[in-house]
Design an enzyme around this catalytic site. Structure first.
Site, mmCIF file in Angstrom:
data_model
loop_
_atom_site.group_PDB
_atom_site.id
_atom_site.type_symbol
_atom_site.label_atom_id
_atom_site.label_comp_id
_atom_site.label_asym_id
_atom_site.label_seq_id
_atom_site.Cartn_x
_atom_site.Cartn_y
_atom_site.Cartn_z
ATOM 1 N N LYS A 88 61.194 -6.053 21.027
ATOM 2 C CA LYS A 88 60.177 -6.645 21.780
ATOM 3 C C LYS A 88 59.337 -7.379 21.757
ATOM 4 O O LYS A 88 58.656 -8.148 22.172
ATOM 5 C CB LYS A 88 59.786 -5.083 22.352
ATOM 6 C CG LYS A 88 59.700 -4.137 23.346
ATOM 7 C CD LYS A 88 59.775 -4.757 24.533
ATOM 8 C CE LYS A 88 60.219 -3.390 25.467
ATOM 9 N NZ LYS A 88 60.494 -4.154 26.863
ATOM 10 N N ASN A 121 61.760 -5.569 33.084
ATOM 11 C CA ASN A 121 61.428 -4.387 32.360
ATOM 12 C C ASN A 121 62.438 -3.406 32.512
ATOM 13 O O ASN A 121 61.857 -2.717 31.182
ATOM 14 C CB ASN A 121 61.041 -4.167 33.424
ATOM 15 C CG ASN A 121 60.018 -2.400 33.752
ATOM 16 O OD1 ASN A 121 58.798 -2.217 32.704
ATOM 17 N ND2 ASN A 121 60.612 -1.160 34.067
ATOM 18 N N TYR A 177 63.638 -1.322 19.171
ATOM 19 C CA TYR A 177 62.744 -1.873 20.426
ATOM 20 C C TYR A 177 62.078 -2.458 19.500
ATOM 21 O O TYR A 177 61.428 -3.640 20.153
ATOM 22 C CB TYR A 177 61.812 -0.206 20.627
ATOM 23 C CG TYR A 177 60.911 -0.393 21.736
ATOM 24 C CD1 TYR A 177 60.948 -0.798 23.424
ATOM 25 C CD2 TYR A 177 60.231 -0.305 21.464
ATOM 26 C CE1 TYR A 177 60.792 -0.466 24.151
ATOM 27 C CE2 TYR A 177 59.154 -0.315 21.985
ATOM 28 C CZ TYR A 177 59.916 -0.399 23.766
ATOM 29 O OH TYR A 177 58.833 -0.675 25.079
#
Length: 303
Positions: free
Chosen positions: A159, A89, A155
């Site tokens: 991801k 995470n 990001y």
């Protein structure tokens, strides 16, 4: 979900979504290794899990390099005897549009999200294969990785890469009984509080304790961090045996399975294509129904 006897590592679990994952796993019976770069956050998280009847210990370290990954695995084994679940995470944001994003902005985000997921998963996979009892890798992705998002080159790329790694590792680790899935969460966090269409409802919910309105929980799929944690608990459990290689979205009242990329339209030309032939065919052929991109803008409440 009964996770008694299981041991989980949750990276970036000092606060926010990561803490919600750790608490849910501990509540289901798992022993949890909490990880964060903030010692105070780690200590408080471990104390909270313990006070709630769980078993927990902490590791203060930034994910990214192999040494941290190995420390997390070694701590789980030393303190609790095994490693059965890894939830990757940990993450940071360095949002800027392309022409203003620096090398460091890009590298820092990719190092934590993408490389951190890789190094932690690699160390966990080695241990799980040695144990011979299977395991669960739960990789946290984002809607930005599925659709792109303005100002998030670093990001979104990281991801998207995490989902690709989940599909690859599901193939590689299947014979060892290790499942690998990506979670695509949407929840009221520090980041979503900054979105004008969401902020008033989130603030009202926090002030009064009332649930978020249906327009957010259903239409936008936005809920609490606890809503998202339910999926992580399921994927960590024996009930998810056979679920692997998937990207699964959750938020509010919405649970969704994201499709894998596939060819949407195909055309053929004898002998191959040249640029002029592609241009002539595009609008009425393969390109007749182009794909959308970007996360859809949230709908403002009706006046």
């Amino acid at each position: 979900m009964d996770l008694r006897g299981k041991v989980a590592v949750v990276t970036g679990s000092g606060r926010g979504l990561g803490l919600a994952y750790a608490r849910a796993l501990a509540a289901a019976g798992a022993a949890v290794v909490v990880n964060d770069v903030d010692r105070k956050a780690v200590d408080e998280a471990v104390a909270a899990l313990t006070a709630e009847g769980g078993r927990a210990t902490g590791v203060v370290a930034a994910v990214g390099d192999g040494a941290t990954a190995q420390e997390l695995v070694d701590t789980a084994v030393r303190e609790f005897g095994s490693l059965d679940v890894l939830v990757t995470n940990a993450g940071i944001l360095r949002d800027r549009v392309l022409w203003k994003m620096t090398d460091d902005d890009f590298d820092d985000v990719v190092r934590v999200h993408l490389r951190g997921t890789f190094t932690c998963a690699r160390a966990a996979a080695v241990r799980m294969r040695e144990q011979g009892t299977g395991g669960r890798l739960v990789l946290i992705s984002s809607p930005a990785g599925q659709r792109g998002n303005f100002g998030q080159t670093n990001y979104a790329a990281a991801k998207a890469g995490i989902v690709a790694m989940a599909r690859t590792w599901a193939m590689e680790l299947g014979r060892a009984g290790i499942t690998v899935n990506a979670v695509v969460p949407v929840a009221a966090t520090e980041m979503t509080r900054t979105i004008p269409a969401f902020a008033p409802a989130i603030e009202e919910s926090e002030r009064t304790g009332a649930p978020l309105p249906d327009r957010l929980r259903k239409d936008e799929g936005l809920g609490t961090v606890e809503d998202v944690a339910a999926l992580v608990t399921f994927l960590a459990s024996d009930a998810s045996d056979g679920v692997t290689g998937q990207a699964i979205g959750i938020g509010g009242d919405r649970l969704a399975l994201w499709s894998h990329p596939k060819e949407k339209a195909v055309a053929f030309a004898d002998g191959g294509w040249d640029a002029a032939a592609i241009a002539a065919d595009w609008a009425d052929g393969v390109g007749a129904e182009p794909e959308t991109y970007g996360i859809p803008a949230p709908q403002a409440p009706e006046a």
